[in-house]
Each structure stands twice: as structure tokens, then as C-alpha cells.
Design a protein around this motif. Structure first.
Motif, PDB file in Angstrom:
ATOM      1  N   THR A  19     -27.369   3.925 -31.117  1.00 21.08           N
ATOM      2  CA  THR A  19     -26.925   4.959 -30.198  1.00 21.08           C
ATOM      3  C   THR A  19     -25.880   4.413 -29.226  1.00 21.08           C
ATOM      4  N   ILE A  20     -26.067   3.185 -28.752  1.00 21.46           N
ATOM      5  CA  ILE A  20     -25.050   2.539 -27.902  1.00 21.46           C
ATOM      6  C   ILE A  20     -23.735   2.438 -28.662  1.00 21.46           C
ATOM      7  N   ASP A  21     -23.786   1.991 -29.919  1.00 23.38           N
ATOM      8  CA  ASP A  21     -22.570   1.861 -30.732  1.00 23.38           C
ATOM      9  C   ASP A  21     -21.855   3.202 -30.887  1.00 23.38           C
ATOM     10  N   PHE A  22     -22.610   4.269 -31.107  1.00 23.78           N
ATOM     11  CA  PHE A  22     -22.039   5.608 -31.259  1.00 23.78           C
ATOM     12  C   PHE A  22     -21.301   6.023 -29.987  1.00 23.78           C
ATOM     13  N   PHE A  23     -21.949   5.891 -28.835  1.00 25.08           N
ATOM     14  CA  PHE A  23     -21.324   6.318 -27.594  1.00 25.08           C
ATOM     15  C   PHE A  23     -20.180   5.392 -27.178  1.00 25.08           C
ATOM     16  N   LEU A  28     -17.452   5.803 -24.219  1.00 24.83           N
ATOM     17  CA  LEU A  28     -18.241   5.414 -23.060  1.00 24.83           C
ATOM     18  C   LEU A  28     -18.353   3.897 -23.005  1.00 24.83           C
ATOM     19  N   GLU A  29     -18.539   3.371 -21.802  1.00 26.53           N
ATOM     20  CA  GLU A  29     -18.675   1.930 -21.609  1.00 26.53           C
ATOM     21  C   GLU A  29     -20.126   1.608 -21.276  1.00 26.53           C
ATOM     22  N   LEU A  30     -20.620   0.516 -21.828  1.00 19.33           N
ATOM     23  CA  LEU A  30     -21.966   0.068 -21.499  1.00 19.33           C
ATOM     24  C   LEU A  30     -21.918  -0.546 -20.109  1.00 19.33           C
ATOM     25  N   GLU A  31     -22.578   0.110 -19.178  1.00 20.07           N
ATOM     26  CA  GLU A  31     -22.576  -0.347 -17.792  1.00 20.07           C
ATOM     27  C   GLU A  31     -23.635  -1.412 -17.564  1.00 20.07           C
ATOM     28  N   MET A  57     -24.712   4.154 -19.938  1.00 21.11           N
ATOM     29  CA  MET A  57     -23.367   4.307 -20.490  1.00 21.11           C
ATOM     30  C   MET A  57     -22.542   5.122 -19.498  1.00 21.11           C
ATOM     31  N   ARG A  58     -21.309   4.677 -19.232  1.00 16.45           N
ATOM     32  CA  ARG A  58     -20.445   5.316 -18.225  1.00 16.45           C
ATOM     33  C   ARG A  58     -19.184   5.869 -18.897  1.00 16.45           C
ATOM     34  N   THR A  59     -18.770   7.073 -18.475  1.00 11.57           N
ATOM     35  CA  THR A  59     -17.510   7.628 -18.963  1.00 11.57           C
ATOM     36  C   THR A  59     -16.346   6.832 -18.372  1.00 11.57           C
TER      37      THR A  59
END
Length: 145
Positions: A19-23, A28-31, A57-59
Motif C-alpha cells: 500500500t505504501i508503494d502504491f501511494f 504521496l511521500e512517506l512522512e 503518507m503526505r501529499t
């Protein structure tokens, strides 16, 4: 007292890495990541003894966040990921993108599937819904003109 802001929207998933990879592919950036557990956390959620892996995750504009959570304890008790668009409750997250066709193509490599059709709304937006990892419903919008 006035509302200051909306901090984030939470999504519970089984496969946090996917899910992290998808976003990330969406933009989106992993905060940050953390493990949340302890008596205080269970008091806030009402779940008692809990152990949760969380990724924030941050826009790109820094104004919006998704909190992705994977519960290790207690086990997940309900699953509404494949509910139709007219189901009650929280439904989807909508993201505005520069190029919807390119974004959709990149997300397909991460398992995204188009729901319905891509549409042009009054020459203002190009819109579509997709199912992302684990069936999550995601809206994509591209401003036209």
C-alpha cells in the motif's frame, strides 16, 4: 472555537508495504513510520490491548495526509473494501493529478483497476475511480483547461 485543519484520513490495510508503494507511485511521500502500542493507545481507540504498524503518507503540497495502519493486535473484525460507491460510511479518497492517463497507467503496474469509465465532467475535470491495493477505492481527477 474554530476548526484549525483536518490532519489525516486513516485506512486500515493488510499489506502495509504494498500500500505504501502504491501511494508513493501516486505521488504521496512517506512522512514516517511507527509502531503504536500500549495502554494509552487502547484507551484512545477503545480497543484495549492493541499493536499497530502505522505509515503516514503526505501529499506533495504538505496539506493532506493518509495514515495507513496494519493491526497486529487485535485482529481486524470487518472488511468493507469492496463495498460499492453507494455504501454507507467512509468511501474513498480523491486525488487531483497532473495527467490522469499517465497516473492510471503507472498505478496499473501496482494492481489498480478502473471502476466504470473515465469521464469528462463539463470540460472542467477528467475523472475516474479505481480500485487500488486490497480493493481500496480511490478517485482521480485532472483539472482541464
Amino acid at each position: 472555537m474554530a476548526l484549525k485543519r483536518m490532519d489525516n484520513v486513516g485506512i486500515v490495510v493488510e499489506d502495509l508495504e504494498r500500500t505504501i508503494d502504491f501511494f508513493r507511485e501516486l505521488g504521496l511521500e512517506l512522512e514516517g513510520r511507527a509502531t503504536i502500542e500500549g495502554e494509552w493507545a487502547g484507551r484512545v481507540t477503545g480497543l484495549g490491548d492493541q499493536h499497530v504498524e502505522v505509515a503516514m503518507m503526505r501529499t506533495p503540497d504538505g496539506h493532506s495526509r493518509l495514515e495507513l495502519s496494519r493491526f497486529l493486535r487485535p485482529t481486524v473484525i470487518a472488511d468493507h473494501r469492496n463495498a460499492p460507491v453507494n455504501a454507507l460510511g467512509y468511501l474513498r479518497a480523491m486525488f487531483t493529478v497532473d495527467d490522469i492517463d499517465d497516473t492510471l497507467e503507472r498505478l496499473r503496474a501496482h494492481g489498480a483497476q478502473l471502476v466504470g469509465e473515465m469521464v469528462n465532467y463539463q470540460d472542467v475535470y477528467k475523472l475516474c475511480y479505481i480500485r487500488g491495493p486490497e480493493g481500496l477505492l480511490i478517485g482521480l481527477a485532472q483539472e482541464l483547461g
